[in-house]
Motif scaffolding. Structure first.
Motif, PDB file in Angstrom:
ATOM      1  N   THR A  21       0.831  -1.206   0.000  1.00 50.19           N
ATOM      2  CA  THR A  21       0.000   0.000   0.000  1.00 50.19           C
ATOM      3  C   THR A  21       0.865   1.255   0.000  1.00 50.19           C
ATOM      4  N   LEU A  22       1.929   1.272   0.826  1.00 51.46           N
ATOM      5  CA  LEU A  22       2.839   2.418   0.831  1.00 51.46           C
ATOM      6  C   LEU A  22       3.518   2.583  -0.523  1.00 51.46           C
ATOM      7  N   ALA A  23       3.906   1.475  -1.120  1.00 50.56           N
ATOM      8  CA  ALA A  23       4.608   1.548  -2.402  1.00 50.56           C
ATOM      9  C   ALA A  23       3.705   2.061  -3.505  1.00 50.56           C
ATOM     10  N   VAL A  24       2.466   1.599  -3.537  1.00 48.11           N
ATOM     11  CA  VAL A  24       1.541   2.062  -4.579  1.00 48.11           C
ATOM     12  C   VAL A  24       1.360   3.566  -4.463  1.00 48.11           C
ATOM     13  N   CYS A  25       1.226   4.052  -3.253  1.00 41.95           N
ATOM     14  CA  CYS A  25       1.078   5.494  -3.048  1.00 41.95           C
ATOM     15  C   CYS A  25       2.406   6.214  -3.298  1.00 41.95           C
ATOM     16  N   GLY A  26       3.468   5.700  -2.701  1.00 40.88           N
ATOM     17  CA  GLY A  26       4.763   6.374  -2.766  1.00 40.88           C
ATOM     18  C   GLY A  26       5.394   6.406  -4.131  1.00 40.88           C
ATOM     19  N   MET A  27       5.103   5.426  -4.966  1.00 36.82           N
ATOM     20  CA  MET A  27       5.725   5.373  -6.278  1.00 36.82           C
ATOM     21  C   MET A  27       4.860   6.027  -7.364  1.00 36.82           C
ATOM     22  N   ASN A  28       3.757   6.644  -6.968  1.00 36.54           N
ATOM     23  CA  ASN A  28       2.911   7.373  -7.908  1.00 36.54           C
ATOM     24  C   ASN A  28       3.508   8.772  -8.095  1.00 36.54           C
ATOM     25  N   GLU A  29       4.377   8.893  -9.075  1.00 38.69           N
ATOM     26  CA  GLU A  29       5.104  10.145  -9.296  1.00 38.69           C
ATOM     27  C   GLU A  29       4.180  11.304  -9.658  1.00 38.69           C
ATOM     28  N   THR A  30       3.134  11.030 -10.417  1.00 44.46           N
ATOM     29  CA  THR A  30       2.212  12.093 -10.821  1.00 44.46           C
ATOM     30  C   THR A  30       1.543  12.706  -9.600  1.00 44.46           C
ATOM     31  N   CYS A  31       1.097  11.870  -8.691  1.00 39.15           N
ATOM     32  CA  CYS A  31       0.444  12.348  -7.473  1.00 39.15           C
ATOM     33  C   CYS A  31       1.404  13.210  -6.648  1.00 39.15           C
ATOM     34  N   ARG A  32       2.595  12.702  -6.426  1.00 36.72           N
ATOM     35  CA  ARG A  32       3.585  13.430  -5.629  1.00 36.72           C
ATOM     36  C   ARG A  32       3.958  14.755  -6.271  1.00 36.72           C
ATOM     37  N   ARG A  33       4.177  14.723  -7.576  1.00 30.52           N
ATOM     38  CA  ARG A  33       4.568  15.942  -8.294  1.00 30.52           C
ATOM     39  C   ARG A  33       3.459  16.991  -8.253  1.00 30.52           C
ATOM     40  N   ASN A  34       2.218  16.566  -8.449  1.00 31.15           N
ATOM     41  CA  ASN A  34       1.097  17.519  -8.415  1.00 31.15           C
ATOM     42  C   ASN A  34       0.975  18.195  -7.059  1.00 31.15           C
ATOM     43  N   PHE A  35       1.156  17.459  -6.000  1.00 33.36           N
ATOM     44  CA  PHE A  35       1.084  18.060  -4.664  1.00 33.36           C
ATOM     45  C   PHE A  35       2.269  18.993  -4.433  1.00 33.36           C
ATOM     46  N   ARG A  36       3.464  18.533  -4.797  1.00 36.54           N
ATOM     47  CA  ARG A  36       4.681  19.325  -4.579  1.00 36.54           C
ATOM     48  C   ARG A  36       4.651  20.633  -5.364  1.00 36.54           C
ATOM     49  N   LEU A  37       4.077  20.610  -6.570  1.00 36.22           N
ATOM     50  CA  LEU A  37       4.015  21.816  -7.400  1.00 36.22           C
ATOM     51  C   LEU A  37       2.843  22.723  -7.053  1.00 36.22           C
ATOM     52  N   GLY A  38       1.985  22.288  -6.124  1.00 40.08           N
ATOM     53  CA  GLY A  38       0.859  23.102  -5.715  1.00 40.08           C
ATOM     54  C   GLY A  38      -0.372  22.957  -6.592  1.00 40.08           C
ATOM     55  N   ASN A  39      -0.396  21.963  -7.451  1.00 41.11           N
ATOM     56  CA  ASN A  39      -1.567  21.731  -8.300  1.00 41.11           C
ATOM     57  C   ASN A  39      -2.737  21.143  -7.507  1.00 41.11           C
ATOM     58  N   ARG A  40      -2.450  20.648  -6.334  1.00 38.65           N
ATOM     59  CA  ARG A  40      -3.481  20.086  -5.468  1.00 38.65           C
ATOM     60  C   ARG A  40      -3.174  20.527  -4.045  1.00 38.65           C
ATOM     61  N   LYS A  41      -4.178  21.001  -3.321  1.00 35.17           N
ATOM     62  CA  LYS A  41      -3.955  21.498  -1.960  1.00 35.17           C
ATOM     63  C   LYS A  41      -3.763  20.368  -0.959  1.00 35.17           C
ATOM     64  N   ALA A  42      -4.532  19.299  -1.115  1.00 32.93           N
ATOM     65  CA  ALA A  42      -4.451  18.175  -0.174  1.00 32.93           C
ATOM     66  C   ALA A  42      -3.357  17.207  -0.612  1.00 32.93           C
ATOM     67  N   ARG A  43      -2.714  16.592   0.340  1.00 38.90           N
ATOM     68  CA  ARG A  43      -1.667  15.603   0.043  1.00 38.90           C
ATOM     69  C   ARG A  43      -2.258  14.386  -0.651  1.00 38.90           C
ATOM     70  N   GLN A  44      -3.482  14.060  -0.309  1.00 36.42           N
ATOM     71  CA  GLN A  44      -4.147  12.862  -0.811  1.00 36.42           C
ATOM     72  C   GLN A  44      -4.781  13.115  -2.174  1.00 36.42           C
ATOM     73  N   CYS A  45      -4.502  12.235  -3.134  1.00 38.41           N
ATOM     74  CA  CYS A  45      -5.149  12.345  -4.450  1.00 38.41           C
ATOM     75  C   CYS A  45      -6.420  11.494  -4.463  1.00 38.41           C
ATOM     76  N   ARG A  46      -7.194  11.624  -5.519  1.00 41.10           N
ATOM     77  CA  ARG A  46      -8.460  10.876  -5.604  1.00 41.10           C
ATOM     78  C   ARG A  46      -8.254   9.371  -5.632  1.00 41.10           C
ATOM     79  N   ALA A  47      -7.147   8.913  -6.190  1.00 37.29           N
ATOM     80  CA  ALA A  47      -6.897   7.477  -6.329  1.00 37.29           C
ATOM     81  C   ALA A  47      -6.014   6.924  -5.216  1.00 37.29           C
ATOM     82  N   CYS A  48      -5.835   7.653  -4.140  1.00 39.17           N
ATOM     83  CA  CYS A  48      -4.900   7.252  -3.084  1.00 39.17           C
ATOM     84  C   CYS A  48      -5.337   5.945  -2.418  1.00 39.17           C
ATOM     85  N   PRO A  49      -4.485   4.928  -2.440  1.00 45.15           N
ATOM     86  CA  PRO A  49      -4.832   3.662  -1.794  1.00 45.15           C
ATOM     87  C   PRO A  49      -4.859   3.776  -0.276  1.00 45.15           C
ATOM     88  N   LEU A  50      -4.180   4.761   0.267  1.00 56.68           N
ATOM     89  CA  LEU A  50      -4.156   4.932   1.723  1.00 56.68           C
ATOM     90  C   LEU A  50      -5.504   5.398   2.250  1.00 56.68           C
TER      91      LEU A  50
END
Length: 141
Positions: A21-50
């Motif tokens: 579960t951590l790997a599926v979330c952690g290795m999702n580069e698009t999700c991480r990049r979108n949060f880091r660049l400010g494209n999404r306010k919440a850390r959690q994306c819609r498809a987050c397995p966590l």
């Protein structure tokens, strides 16, 4: 959760599921990049397995673990290997980052900031280095 498990087989299953579960979330580069660049306010994306598995508190802990592993590897300049399975790579990175953090916390430092390889106390860098050299069948320091 693991402390309440009586049977070792169940503990292994829970650990494997945790890493996956951590790997599926952690290795999702698009999700991480979108949060880091400010494209999404919440850390959690819609498809987050966590989000499906953990409470808010546990999810925050999981994000902290994921971010710590990524930060560690960014600092030492190692990028991902495309041919490796994400789950295995993340598990190995998590274990590696944990070991290095433990060694850093329990080792006497030299003036250059590195651990003293001659120190052989429990959990020190010198003890780890000695163990690695013994495993490689090379004479220890």
């Amino acid at each position: 959760m693991l402390t309440s498990i009586a049977q070792p087989e169940h503990e292994r299953i829970i650990r494997m599921e945790y890493f996956e579960t951590l790997a599926v979330c952690g290795m999702n580069e698009t999700c991480r990049r979108n949060f880091r660049l400010g494209n999404r306010k919440a850390r959690q994306c819609r498809a987050c397995p966590l989000a499906r598995v953990y409470s808010d508190e546990r999810r925050a802990e999981a994000y902290a673990v994921i971010d710590a592993v990524h930060d560690f590897y960014e600092r030492i300049g190692i990028r991902g290997e495309k041919e490796r399975l994400a789950v295995l790579m993340f598990r190995e990175r998590l274990i590696h980052a944990t070991v290095m953090g433990t060694v850093q916390a329990h080792s006497r430092k030299r003036t250059n900031g590195f651990f003293d390889p001659e120190e052989q106390s429990f959990l020190s860098g010198g003890a780890l280095l000695n163990m690695i050299l013994n495993d490689l069948s090379i004479d220890p320091l």
